[in-house]
Design a protein around this motif. Structure first.
Motif, PDB file in Angstrom:
ATOM      1  N   ALA A 126       0.859  -1.189   0.000  1.00 18.54           N
ATOM      2  CA  ALA A 126       0.000   0.000   0.000  1.00 18.54           C
ATOM      3  C   ALA A 126       0.894   1.236   0.000  1.00 18.54           C
ATOM      4  CB  ALA A 126      -0.897  -0.005   1.230  1.00 18.54           C
ATOM      5  N   PHE A 127       0.934   1.926  -1.132  1.00 14.42           N
ATOM      6  CA  PHE A 127       1.798   3.105  -1.248  1.00 14.42           C
ATOM      7  C   PHE A 127       1.048   4.366  -0.810  1.00 14.42           C
ATOM      8  CE2 PHE A 127       3.874   0.104  -4.094  1.00 14.42           C
ATOM      9  CZ  PHE A 127       5.192   0.262  -3.710  1.00 14.42           C
ATOM     10  N   ASP A 128       1.775   5.242  -0.139  1.00 10.05           N
ATOM     11  CA  ASP A 128       1.214   6.535   0.254  1.00 10.05           C
ATOM     12  C   ASP A 128       1.365   7.563  -0.855  1.00 10.05           C
ATOM     13  OD1 ASP A 128       2.267   5.066   2.788  1.00 10.05           O
ATOM     14  OD2 ASP A 128       0.808   6.507   3.546  1.00 10.05           O
ATOM     15  N   VAL A 129       2.487   7.470  -1.593  1.00  7.96           N
ATOM     16  CA  VAL A 129       2.753   8.411  -2.686  1.00  7.96           C
ATOM     17  C   VAL A 129       3.322   7.637  -3.871  1.00  7.96           C
ATOM     18  CG1 VAL A 129       4.072  10.442  -3.435  1.00  7.96           C
ATOM     19  CG2 VAL A 129       3.288  10.289  -1.055  1.00  7.96           C
ATOM     20  N   ILE A 130       2.841   7.958  -5.059  1.00 11.90           N
ATOM     21  CA  ILE A 130       3.444   7.474  -6.308  1.00 11.90           C
ATOM     22  C   ILE A 130       3.917   8.710  -7.061  1.00 11.90           C
ATOM     23  CG2 ILE A 130       3.087   6.260  -8.488  1.00 11.90           C
ATOM     24  CD1 ILE A 130       0.804   4.717  -7.083  1.00 11.90           C
ATOM     25  N   LYS A 131       5.219   8.761  -7.341  1.00 13.17           N
ATOM     26  CA  LYS A 131       5.805   9.913  -8.044  1.00 13.17           C
ATOM     27  C   LYS A 131       6.375   9.443  -9.367  1.00 13.17           C
ATOM     28  CE  LYS A 131       9.488  10.913  -8.871  1.00 13.17           C
ATOM     29  NZ  LYS A 131      10.171  10.897 -10.247  1.00 13.17           N
ATOM     30  N   LEU A 214       9.977  13.764  -1.184  1.00 15.63           N
ATOM     31  CA  LEU A 214       8.618  13.427  -0.771  1.00 15.63           C
ATOM     32  C   LEU A 214       8.624  12.426   0.380  1.00 15.63           C
ATOM     33  CD1 LEU A 214       7.063  13.172  -4.349  1.00 15.63           C
ATOM     34  CD2 LEU A 214       6.565  14.939  -2.633  1.00 15.63           C
ATOM     35  N   GLY A 215       9.540  11.458   0.334  1.00 17.49           N
ATOM     36  CA  GLY A 215       9.636  10.512   1.441  1.00 17.49           C
ATOM     37  C   GLY A 215      10.024  11.199   2.738  1.00 17.49           C
ATOM     38  N   THR A 216      10.956  12.137   2.647  1.00 16.19           N
ATOM     39  CA  THR A 216      11.428  12.838   3.841  1.00 16.19           C
ATOM     40  C   THR A 216      10.321  13.674   4.476  1.00 16.19           C
ATOM     41  OG1 THR A 216      13.633  12.938   2.848  1.00 16.19           O
ATOM     42  CG2 THR A 216      13.206  14.418   4.690  1.00 16.19           C
ATOM     43  N   VAL A 217       9.553  14.371   3.650  1.00 18.75           N
ATOM     44  CA  VAL A 217       8.482  15.223   4.185  1.00 18.75           C
ATOM     45  C   VAL A 217       7.285  14.385   4.622  1.00 18.75           C
ATOM     46  CG1 VAL A 217       6.909  17.115   3.650  1.00 18.75           C
ATOM     47  CG2 VAL A 217       9.262  17.192   2.811  1.00 18.75           C
ATOM     48  N   THR A 218       6.964  13.360   3.841  1.00 18.30           N
ATOM     49  CA  THR A 218       5.805  12.531   4.173  1.00 18.30           C
ATOM     50  C   THR A 218       6.009  11.788   5.493  1.00 18.30           C
ATOM     51  OG1 THR A 218       5.379  12.258   1.812  1.00 18.30           O
ATOM     52  CG2 THR A 218       4.271  10.720   3.277  1.00 18.30           C
ATOM     53  N   ALA A 219       7.263  11.566   5.884  1.00 20.53           N
ATOM     54  CA  ALA A 219       7.530  10.902   7.167  1.00 20.53           C
ATOM     55  C   ALA A 219       6.884  11.647   8.323  1.00 20.53           C
ATOM     56  CB  ALA A 219       9.044  10.807   7.389  1.00 20.53           C
ATOM     57  N   LEU A 220       6.679  12.966   8.164  1.00 18.51           N
ATOM     58  CA  LEU A 220       6.091  13.754   9.239  1.00 18.51           C
ATOM     59  C   LEU A 220       4.617  13.451   9.451  1.00 18.51           C
ATOM     60  CD1 LEU A 220       7.583  17.311   8.587  1.00 18.51           C
ATOM     61  CD2 LEU A 220       8.423  15.564  10.136  1.00 18.51           C
ATOM     62  N   THR A 221       3.952  12.870   8.463  1.00 18.85           N
ATOM     63  CA  THR A 221       2.496  12.713   8.563  1.00 18.85           C
ATOM     64  C   THR A 221       2.079  11.758   9.666  1.00 18.85           C
ATOM     65  OG1 THR A 221       2.488  10.941   6.888  1.00 18.85           O
ATOM     66  CG2 THR A 221       2.159  13.214   6.111  1.00 18.85           C
ATOM     67  N   ARG A 222       3.005  10.986  10.193  1.00 15.55           N
ATOM     68  CA  ARG A 222       2.644  10.064  11.276  1.00 15.55           C
ATOM     69  C   ARG A 222       2.818  10.691  12.660  1.00 15.55           C
ATOM     70  NH1 ARG A 222       1.274   8.080   6.852  1.00 15.55           N
ATOM     71  NH2 ARG A 222       1.424   5.830   6.426  1.00 15.55           N
ATOM     72  N   GLY A 223       3.350  11.903  12.705  1.00 12.61           N
ATOM     73  CA  GLY A 223       3.567  12.566  13.980  1.00 12.61           C
ATOM     74  C   GLY A 223       2.313  13.270  14.475  1.00 12.61           C
ATOM     75  N   ALA A 224       2.052  13.188  15.789  1.00 11.41           N
ATOM     76  CA  ALA A 224       0.843  13.792  16.349  1.00 11.41           C
ATOM     77  C   ALA A 224       0.846  15.304  16.207  1.00 11.41           C
ATOM     78  CB  ALA A 224       0.711  13.392  17.811  1.00 11.41           C
ATOM     79  N   ASP A 225       2.019  15.922  16.253  1.00 14.60           N
ATOM     80  CA  ASP A 225       2.110  17.382  16.189  1.00 14.60           C
ATOM     81  C   ASP A 225       2.609  17.871  14.833  1.00 14.60           C
ATOM     82  OD1 ASP A 225       1.327  17.576  18.883  1.00 14.60           O
ATOM     83  OD2 ASP A 225       3.380  17.173  19.530  1.00 14.60           O
ATOM     84  N   GLU A 233      -1.067  17.221   1.683  1.00 15.37           N
ATOM     85  CA  GLU A 233      -0.391  18.459   2.103  1.00 15.37           C
ATOM     86  C   GLU A 233       1.119  18.271   2.094  1.00 15.37           C
ATOM     87  OE1 GLU A 233      -3.786  20.169   5.188  1.00 15.37           O
ATOM     88  OE2 GLU A 233      -1.655  20.240   5.746  1.00 15.37           O
ATOM     89  N   ALA A 234       1.564  17.118   2.590  1.00  8.78           N
ATOM     90  CA  ALA A 234       3.004  16.847   2.603  1.00  8.78           C
ATOM     91  C   ALA A 234       3.559  16.829   1.180  1.00  8.78           C
ATOM     92  CB  ALA A 234       3.280  15.514   3.294  1.00  8.78           C
ATOM     93  N   ALA A 235       2.798  16.270   0.248  1.00  5.01           N
ATOM     94  CA  ALA A 235       3.257  16.211  -1.144  1.00  5.01           C
ATOM     95  C   ALA A 235       3.325  17.605  -1.760  1.00  5.01           C
ATOM     96  CB  ALA A 235       2.341  15.313  -1.954  1.00  5.01           C
TER      97      ALA A 235
END
Length: 291
Positions: A126-131, A214-225, A233-235
């Motif tokens: 299950a991919f979160d982003v396809i670039k 995109l991988g580096t920024v998308t990693a933040l989406t799992r953080g509560a804050d 949005e991350a993309a």
């Protein structure tokens, strides 16, 4: 986090600045299974954004490394069948650990092996982003597309509709890179970003480095804050930041492609530390698809 707000409503210079700052503060571990041509470039761009790159693609450890990563980037540019086995393992372990996974389907459609390998990955992970570039995204969406080697050949018009269709089919946010980049949200809508510079295409690996960004920024989406409330949005933030770094490098007016490449890497680090005041909201627009 809420996934309900329109990604464009929150997208502005302040969100970009806060997100890049959060990358630097948290230093997400970004595991790459990438191609042999651009391994150094993808590792360095991740580092320059503030992430921590790791490139453990050996089948014996790829899955274990993915299980402890904050994000995984899978690039099929030079993948053999054993490499794809490792990618499937890493992608599934990342899914189990709820770490975002980015797919860069390099050269999709160029050979039967690439079509088979990428199809297998899409079935298993299950991919979160396809670039991809316009040809790769069109091909994955089932449209006629021409790919020469790993480069897209042909018109970019209408790629937003293909990106939207692929996003709806896979549940992933789809980023189509090109003269204007497109970000398609599986929850509906596609957005066009007018960022970047033509000189970004003057050296090998710029598309691969966008996937790492995109991988580096998308990693933040799992953080509560996390400042970004969704993968879309991350993309948008990652794609915009990458393009702004390209513009920043061009302002230095390097003599040739090699010096531009060096200036670009410097510009990524400079943008991470001090994003330009450009109002990125003015660079983004919602696209009416051509369905």
């Amino acid at each position: 986090m809420s996934d309900e707000r329109d990604p464009l409503d929150a997208f502005d210079a302040d969100l970009l600045r806060r997100t890049l700052a959060a990358v630097g503060e948290t230093g997400p571990l970004v595991h790459h299974l990438t191609n042999a041509v651009t391994t150094s470039e993808t590792a360095n761009v991740t580092l320059h954004w503030g992430g921590l790159p790791v490139m453990a693609d050996a089948p014996a450890e790829a899955g274990d490394m993915a299980a402890g990563a904050d994000a995984v980037v899978i690039n099929t540019g030079t993948a053999s069948r054993p490499d794809v086995d490792a990618m499937v393992d890493a992608g599934q372990r990342a899914n189990e650990a709820d770490a975002p996974v980015v797919l860069d389907p390099v050269g999709y459609g160029a050979t039967p092996h690439r079509v088979e390998s990428i199809g297998r990955l899409l079935d298993a992970v299950a991919f979160d982003v396809i670039k991809g570039n316009a040809g790769e995204i069109r091909g994955l969406a089932g449209e006629e597309a021409t790919v020469r080697g790993v480069e897209s050949v042909g018109e970019e018009s209408g790629v937003a509709a293909a990106a939207e269709a692929l996003a709806a089919e896979t549940g992933a946010v789809v980023v189509a890179s090109g003269t204007a980049d497109v970000v398609a949200d599986p929850d509906g809508g596609a957005y066009e970003l007018a960022v970047g510079h033509e000189r970004m295409g003057s050296f090998v690996g710029s598309g691969c480095m966008l996937a790492s960004t995109l991988g580096t920024v998308t990693a933040l989406t799992r953080g509560a804050d996390a400042p970004v409330a969704s993968t879309a949005e991350a993309a948008l933030v990652g794609t915009a930041a990458y393009g702004l770094a390209g513009e920043r490098a061009a302002k230095k007016d390097p003599d040739g492609p090699a010096s531009y490449r060096t200036a670009f890497m410097d510009a990524v680090a400079a943008t991470a530390a001090d994003p330009p005041e450009t109002d990125v909201a003015d660079r983004a627009s919602k696209v009416r698809s051509e369905k």
